[in-house]
Design an enzyme around this catalytic site. Structure first.
Site, PDB file in Angstrom:
ATOM      1  N   ASN A 123       0.866  -1.205  -0.028  1.00 24.94           N
ATOM      2  CA  ASN A 123      -0.250  -0.079   0.033  1.00 24.94           C
ATOM      3  C   ASN A 123       0.770   1.188   0.044  1.00 24.94           C
ATOM      4  OD1 ASN A 123      -1.879   1.881   0.497  1.00 24.94           O
ATOM      5  ND2 ASN A 123      -2.680   1.067   2.567  1.00 24.94           N
ATOM      6  N   LYS A 145      -0.096   4.274   0.123  1.00 23.41           N
ATOM      7  CA  LYS A 145      -0.609   5.352   0.859  1.00 23.41           C
ATOM      8  C   LYS A 145      -0.560   6.570   0.324  1.00 23.41           C
ATOM      9  CE  LYS A 145      -0.635   2.452   5.006  1.00 23.41           C
ATOM     10  NZ  LYS A 145      -0.666   2.277   6.657  1.00 23.41           N
ATOM     11  N   HIS A 200      -9.841   0.745   4.522  1.00 19.16           N
ATOM     12  CA  HIS A 200      -8.876   0.557   5.234  1.00 19.16           C
ATOM     13  C   HIS A 200      -8.829   1.373   6.423  1.00 19.16           C
ATOM     14  CE1 HIS A 200      -4.800   1.657   6.173  1.00 19.16           C
ATOM     15  NE2 HIS A 200      -4.404   0.673   5.540  1.00 19.16           N
ATOM     16  N   GLU A 239      -5.822  -5.631  10.428  1.00 18.10           N
ATOM     17  CA  GLU A 239      -4.725  -4.788  10.579  1.00 18.10           C
ATOM     18  C   GLU A 239      -5.165  -4.064  11.944  1.00 18.10           C
ATOM     19  OE1 GLU A 239      -2.528  -3.174   6.899  1.00 18.10           O
ATOM     20  OE2 GLU A 239      -4.398  -2.085   7.195  1.00 18.10           O
ATOM     21  N   ILE A 277      -0.314   0.116  13.247  1.00 18.73           N
ATOM     22  CA  ILE A 277       0.145   0.614  11.770  1.00 18.73           C
ATOM     23  C   ILE A 277       1.338   1.472  11.912  1.00 18.73           C
ATOM     24  CG2 ILE A 277      -0.781   1.924   9.738  1.00 18.73           C
ATOM     25  CD1 ILE A 277      -3.269   0.396  10.053  1.00 18.73           C
ATOM     26  N   GLY A 327       2.907  -2.675  11.033  1.00 18.97           N
ATOM     27  CA  GLY A 327       4.370  -3.001  11.577  1.00 18.97           C
ATOM     28  C   GLY A 327       5.007  -3.961  11.035  1.00 18.97           C
ATOM     29  N   ALA A 379       3.149  -1.324   4.084  1.00 15.31           N
ATOM     30  CA  ALA A 379       3.517  -0.013   3.691  1.00 15.31           C
ATOM     31  C   ALA A 379       4.780   0.565   4.134  1.00 15.31           C
ATOM     32  CB  ALA A 379       2.301   0.983   4.060  1.00 15.31           C
ATOM     33  N   SER A 380       5.085   0.874   5.342  1.00 16.80           N
ATOM     34  CA  SER A 380       5.997   1.737   5.739  1.00 16.80           C
ATOM     35  C   SER A 380       7.397   0.957   5.720  1.00 16.80           C
ATOM     36  CB  SER A 380       5.854   2.339   7.054  1.00 16.80           C
ATOM     37  OG  SER A 380       5.561   1.522   8.099  1.00 16.80           O
TER      38      SER A 380
HETATM   39  O1  G3P Z   1      -2.129  -1.133   4.541  1.00 17.82           O
HETATM   40  C1  G3P Z   1      -0.718  -1.390   4.997  1.00 17.82           C
HETATM   41  C2  G3P Z   1      -1.021  -0.830   6.434  1.00 17.82           C
HETATM   42  O2  G3P Z   1      -1.738  -0.273   6.932  1.00 17.82           O
HETATM   43  C3  G3P Z   1       0.202  -1.230   7.393  1.00 17.82           C
HETATM   44  O3  G3P Z   1       0.898  -0.194   7.367  1.00 17.82           O
HETATM   45  O4  G3P Z   1       3.048   1.155   7.504  1.00 17.82           O
HETATM   46  O5  G3P Z   1       2.344  -0.690   9.414  1.00 17.82           O
HETATM   47  O6  G3P Z   1       2.991  -1.471   7.023  1.00 17.82           O
HETATM   48  P1  G3P Z   1       2.441  -0.335   8.057  1.00 17.82           P
END
Ligand code: G3P
Length: 222
Positions: free
Chosen positions: A9, A11, A93, A143, A148, A181, A202-203
């Site tokens: 993602n 984002k 989401h 999630e 997150i 995470g 994502a991150s």
């Molecule tokens: O959609 C993926 C997400 O919400 C997880 O984000 O940055 O924790 O990998 P992250």
């Protein structure tokens, strides 16, 4: 789009918009080719058309609205996402939540458009509530919002959540993804052991020094 898989993602991270979105999508295509594990991408709506033209992987919108073509200012019509040749969309989401009736209507337009969907939730109760609400999503994703972007993986800090969600997924026969995470291969392997069939991330990739290397590590771990 068959599990096991990764959904990346984008984002609205600056590191994942414009030219950066194209670079990430090309890396996702390379990792998919090299490992055989699909790395689907969900770019910012502004970049969807461009990414879809360069990426050899499934592309998802981060959100669609339950409108068709027509007089609907500021919306993202599911039919247009389909006509761009995208695979599908995230729905609900935790950074773009919707009330239950809007989720049902969104799943309806997504099904009519013959798009795939990843229905996201933050809790098991919400998963149970939403799963029978409209047409079946292609994937469920759990999630916990508090993890997150934290670098603290759901598979390590909330393993119970993944195993409970896996039970719901098994009962409904909808494959499960999990996220929040996730930063390394161990987090990914643990998520799979707990019953997830892929990850939504994502991150951990986008903020990494070498996003492609992290994608590779995740894909290899899957
Ligand atoms: O959609 C993926 C997400 O919400 C997880 O984000 O940055 O924790 O990998 P992250």
């Amino acid at each position: 789009m068959k599990p096991p898989l990764i959904v990346l993602n984008f984002k609205t991270y600056q590191e994942a918009t414009g030219k950066n979105a194209v670079t990430l999508a090309r890396s996702a295509s390379d990792v998919t080719r090299d490992t055989g594990i699909p790395v689907a991408v969900a770019p910012c709506v502004v970049d969807l058309r461009k990414v879809a033209s360069v990426a050899d992987v499934p592309v998802l919108a981060q959100h669609v609205d339950f409108v068709g073509y027509g007089s609907h200012t500021g919306h993202v019509p599911a039919a247009y996402v389909r006509d761009l040749g995208l695979w599908g969309t995230l729905v609900n989401h935790s950074e773009r939540t919707l009330p239950s009736d809007a989720i049902a209507k969104t799943l309806e337009v997504v099904a009519q458009a013959k798009l795939g969907s990843v229905l996201c939730v933050g809790t098991i109760d919400r998963m149970k509530e939403l799963v029978g609400l409209g047409p079946r999503p292609s994937f469920l994703a759990i999630e916990p919002p508090e993890l997150i972007g934290s670098g603290r993986a759901v598979s390590k800090y909330r393993p119970d959540l993944i195993s409970d969600a896996a039970q719901v997924a098994a009962d409904t026969q909808i494959p499960l993804l999990c996220g929040a995470g996730v930063v390394d291969g161990r987090d990914v392997r643990k998520a799979i052991e707990l019953g997830s069939e892929g990850i939504l991330v994502a991150s951990g990739v986008i903020k990494a020094k070498d996003p492609r290397a992290v994608m590779e590590e995740f894909a290899t771990s899957l």
